[in-house]
Motif scaffolding. Structure first.
Motif, PDB file in Angstrom:
ATOM      1  N   LEU A 149      16.081  -8.439   3.589  1.00 57.71           N
ATOM      2  CA  LEU A 149      15.047  -7.452   3.879  1.00 57.71           C
ATOM      3  C   LEU A 149      14.300  -7.057   2.612  1.00 57.71           C
ATOM      4  N   LEU A 150      15.041  -6.749   1.557  1.00 60.39           N
ATOM      5  CA  LEU A 150      14.397  -6.294   0.324  1.00 60.39           C
ATOM      6  C   LEU A 150      13.663  -7.420  -0.395  1.00 60.39           C
ATOM      7  N   LEU A 151      14.165  -8.645  -0.319  1.00 62.05           N
ATOM      8  CA  LEU A 151      13.464  -9.765  -0.949  1.00 62.05           C
ATOM      9  C   LEU A 151      12.071  -9.956  -0.364  1.00 62.05           C
ATOM     10  N   LYS A 152      11.946  -9.733   0.919  1.00 61.38           N
ATOM     11  CA  LYS A 152      10.655  -9.923   1.578  1.00 61.38           C
ATOM     12  C   LYS A 152       9.766  -8.692   1.486  1.00 61.38           C
ATOM     13  N   TRP A 153      10.372  -7.551   1.297  1.00 59.04           N
ATOM     14  CA  TRP A 153       9.623  -6.300   1.316  1.00 59.04           C
ATOM     15  C   TRP A 153       9.352  -5.711  -0.056  1.00 59.04           C
ATOM     16  N   LEU A 154      10.210  -5.974  -1.003  1.00 60.67           N
ATOM     17  CA  LEU A 154      10.155  -5.312  -2.294  1.00 60.67           C
ATOM     18  C   LEU A 154       9.590  -6.242  -3.362  1.00 60.67           C
ATOM     19  N   ARG A 155       8.695  -5.729  -4.142  1.00 62.29           N
ATOM     20  CA  ARG A 155       8.148  -6.479  -5.274  1.00 62.29           C
ATOM     21  C   ARG A 155       8.252  -5.568  -6.491  1.00 62.29           C
ATOM     22  N   LEU A 156       8.775  -6.088  -7.566  1.00 62.02           N
ATOM     23  CA  LEU A 156       8.977  -5.317  -8.788  1.00 62.02           C
ATOM     24  C   LEU A 156       8.087  -5.897  -9.873  1.00 62.02           C
ATOM     25  N   VAL A 182       7.455   4.315  -8.848  1.00 61.46           N
ATOM     26  CA  VAL A 182       7.835   3.978 -10.215  1.00 61.46           C
ATOM     27  C   VAL A 182       9.341   4.171 -10.355  1.00 61.46           C
ATOM     28  N   THR A 183       9.991   3.228 -11.055  1.00 56.77           N
ATOM     29  CA  THR A 183      11.428   3.364 -11.278  1.00 56.77           C
ATOM     30  C   THR A 183      11.699   4.589 -12.149  1.00 56.77           C
ATOM     31  N   PRO A 184      12.890   5.162 -12.081  1.00 62.51           N
ATOM     32  CA  PRO A 184      13.173   6.377 -12.855  1.00 62.51           C
ATOM     33  C   PRO A 184      12.968   6.204 -14.369  1.00 62.51           C
ATOM     34  N   ASP A 185      13.140   4.996 -14.888  1.00 61.84           N
ATOM     35  CA  ASP A 185      12.929   4.821 -16.329  1.00 61.84           C
ATOM     36  C   ASP A 185      11.457   4.722 -16.698  1.00 61.84           C
ATOM     37  N   GLY A 186      10.572   4.608 -15.713  1.00 56.40           N
ATOM     38  CA  GLY A 186       9.129   4.570 -15.961  1.00 56.40           C
ATOM     39  C   GLY A 186       8.596   3.228 -16.404  1.00 56.40           C
ATOM     40  N   PHE A 187       9.401   2.175 -16.424  1.00 59.49           N
ATOM     41  CA  PHE A 187       8.953   0.885 -16.925  1.00 59.49           C
ATOM     42  C   PHE A 187       8.500  -0.074 -15.814  1.00 59.49           C
ATOM     43  N   TYR A 188       8.890   0.177 -14.569  1.00 56.60           N
ATOM     44  CA  TYR A 188       8.564  -0.765 -13.490  1.00 56.60           C
ATOM     45  C   TYR A 188       8.003  -0.035 -12.267  1.00 56.60           C
TER      46      TYR A 188
END
Length: 189
Positions: A149-156, A182-188
């Motif tokens: 599910l995440l491979l098809k739905w999520l893009r980083l 945005v990821t919690p570290d702010g980089f992605y």
């Protein structure tokens, strides 16, 4: 013994025949009738009804959570499919993890092919059904399903910053913007 049972011989069957219209026309009457039945009788009655009438019975019954959770997984699935997804949301919010996953697994696979669009659409319905429903899904779904599910739905993607390279992170909050969170570290993103 005759082929057709009399109402006295099969009160649940007789009630199932007249109940279909009560939820919309006479909800008070439906609630009174259901209050006079024990839980086993309510389950039996629900299983004799078509999906839309079953949904109405489940939602008008005393202790709907207990009644919904007593449905076999396959009957829960048939009920959800028998109504519009928006109408099924209250039912989905009451379902067990097993019922929800059974429905989602069956709807996500076409033969041996994972249908990410369909799985995603049903996951969106589960999101709309409430945080607790989504939590039940995420806690109990197997890793392979979640990965697909995440491979098809999520893009980083990394967040490119034109600012001073010595400054860590970006000026965006975790909520993100129209491009995504945005990821919690702010980089992605």
């Amino acid at each position: 013994r005759s082929a057709a049972a009399s109402p006295a011989a099969d009160p649940i069957g007789a009630l199932a025949e007249v109940l279909a219209g009560w939820a919309r026309r006479e909800p008070a009457r439906l609630k009174r009738e259901l209050a006079g039945l024990n839980e086993d009788q309510r389950v039996e009655l629900a299983l004799r009804l078509p999906a839309e009438s079953r949904l109405e019975l489940l939602l008008h019954a005393p202790q709907p959570l207990r009644l919904v959770r007593r449905l076999p997984d396959g009957e829960f699935h048939r009920t959800v499919l028998g109504v519009e997804p928006t109408e099924a949301m209250p039912l989905l919010s009451l379902g067990t993890a097993s019922q929800i996953l059974h429905m989602l697994y069956l709807e996500s696979w076409r033969g041996d092919r994972f249908d990410a669009a369909r799985a995603g659409a049903w996951t969106a319905v589960l999101v709309d059904a409430g945080d607790e429903t989504l939590t039940r899904l995420l806690r109990h779904a197997d890793d392979e399903f979640l990965t697909l599910l995440l491979l098809k739905w999520l893009r980083l993607e990394p967040i490119e910053s034109d600012e001073n390279p010595e400054v860590k992170g970006s000026d965006q909050s975790e909520a993100g913007d129209e491009r995504g969170s945005v990821t919690p570290d702010g980089f992605y993103r």
